[in-house]
Design a protein around this motif. Structure first.
Motif: not given
Length: 155
Positions: A113-130
């Motif tokens: 569940e944490i791995d899934k959450l990490k993947d989703i967060v990293n795909a949708h975090c606006p500042v990480l995208d920047l």
């Protein structure tokens, strides 16, 4: 869609004041870099923004997915070579050469569940995208005569 539009102005020395939605932030460089150490530097704020955005995105998606998340803290570090910023070596970029992010989570969720959450967060975090993708930036410069120039012209 939404538009964010903070403003910033140089106050004195290397000290800046930024206003976002009525919130004032003092931004400065450490004394070792010629500042007065009255606030975090722009590159420190960029890392702080990444950490906060990750934490917020973890919270939002954990809640959305029903993944228990009792606590989240993020530690960041970035490697910057000032030879790029100071134009001492044109082969070195002025920004971060690398960033390390450690996400510390307290949760009863499974590792999957944490791995899934990490993947989703990293795909949708606006500042990480920047940080991760090239963002178009349009810069224009508006010049007005300074008050000292106006006085000279009047004389």
């Amino acid at each position: 869609k939404t538009n964010f539009s903070p403003s910033s102005k140089l106050i004195s020395g290397l000290k800046c004041e930024s206003i976002s939605r009525g919130f004032k932030t003092i931004i400065d460089e450490p004394e070792s870099l010629g500042g007065s150490n009255l606030g975090p530097s722009p590159v420190e704020l960029a890392l702080a923004a990444l950490g906060a955005c990750q934490e917020i995105t973890y919270r939002l998606y954990a809640d959305k997915l029903g993944i228990p998340l009792d606590k989240i803290e993020i530690d960041l570090s970035g490697n910057l070579d000032f030879k790029g910023f100071l134009a001492l070596d044109d082969n070195i970029r002025p920004g971060y050469l690398g960033i390390n992010v450690t996400v510390n989570i307290e949760s009863t969720a499974s590792d999957a569940e944490i791995d899934k959450l990490k993947d989703i967060v990293n795909a949708h975090c606006p500042v990480l995208d920047l940080f991760s993708n090239k963002t178009p930036v349009n810069i224009s410069v508006n010049k007005t005569a300074s008050s000292s120039n106006k006085k000279r012209e009047a004389a």
